[in-house]
Design an enzyme around this catalytic site. Sequence first.
Site, PDB file in Angstrom:
ATOM      1  N   TYR A 139       0.848  -1.190   0.000  1.00 22.09           N
ATOM      2  CA  TYR A 139       0.000   0.000   0.000  1.00 22.09           C
ATOM      3  C   TYR A 139       0.882   1.238   0.000  1.00 22.09           C
ATOM      4  CZ  TYR A 139      -3.772   3.138   1.683  1.00 22.09           C
ATOM      5  OH  TYR A 139      -4.695   4.152   1.835  1.00 22.09           O
ATOM      6  N   LYS A 167      -1.727  -1.405  -3.930  1.00 20.67           N
ATOM      7  CA  LYS A 167      -2.732  -0.342  -3.810  1.00 20.67           C
ATOM      8  C   LYS A 167      -1.966   0.968  -3.846  1.00 20.67           C
ATOM      9  CE  LYS A 167      -6.112   1.739  -0.657  1.00 20.67           C
ATOM     10  NZ  LYS A 167      -6.788   1.658   0.673  1.00 20.67           N
TER      11      LYS A 167
END
Length: 309
Positions: A139, A167
């Site tokens: 992330y 992400k």
Amino acid sequence: MNRNDINWTGYIPAITTPFTRDGAMAWDDLARQLEWYVEQRMHGVVLAGTSGEWFSMSEAERAQLFAESARTIDKRITVLGGCNAYTAAEAIRHARAAEKAGLDGILLTPPPYMVPSRRELLQFYQDVSDATDIPICIYNWPRGCVVDMDTELLGELADIDHVVAIKNSTPNFAGFLEGLYALSDKVRYFNVPTSALGADLVALGRGDGLMGAGGVLGSDHPDFWRLIDKGDKEGAIALGARDRVIMKAWFNKDFAGNFGSAQAILKTALRLRGVPAGYVRRPLLDLTPAEVEQVRATLTGLGIETGAA
């Protein structure tokens, strides 16, 4: 591992963690909340992310959150566990708890606050990968972690054995697109915008979905991706436009709340919809009555019925 070892796709929101007004974990509310996400056709959920207030939870609470959620979901949708931590040793303990609970994978930011170097970031993720067999979604979260990982670094991280997805919440959209085209054949790539551009990218086979926050619009979020799959681009774009209404009304460009914390806004919106999202845990504070009415006005403007907050 690589993108072909998992089936993560579509809308996978980082959900809120329900606390009582005095800050206790509200386990019954958690089960009811998770059932709502399943009923709304979410493709999955992320536990203990930023929206889930991981930073105010104990290690034992996070492990129980993973276990309780896994039992409730029972493999009906994808479940990822947020394992954010300041050290690899702590992240590994969270990852092992997620693996023990039977979650599908973990979501992991860089260590926040300390601004690690490229070499330190590579070692951090390598250490976590070496210590567990669970799939990892990296992330990139510059607002919370201060560092913005570029395509070259993300490409090196994508080569780590258990990394299967990224992400990318960079505010640099050109950088996002560069990573999308460079890496999406190797890893699942999330946070494609729910716009006409996003619809075009997905139609071209670029990008796997969006790991959003809260899922307060219910089935509108996952149905954007389902309509694209059916070839209904106009319908998908109409749903995506609803999401941008709340993003503009409630959040600024770096995803901070326009009034109150993002977590308090999301929990208020869900409670107004009848979803038992609970309340924030201090140091965060719940919204004022006037701020609650701002959230209500946005939902009402979108044609969503609201009740007591």
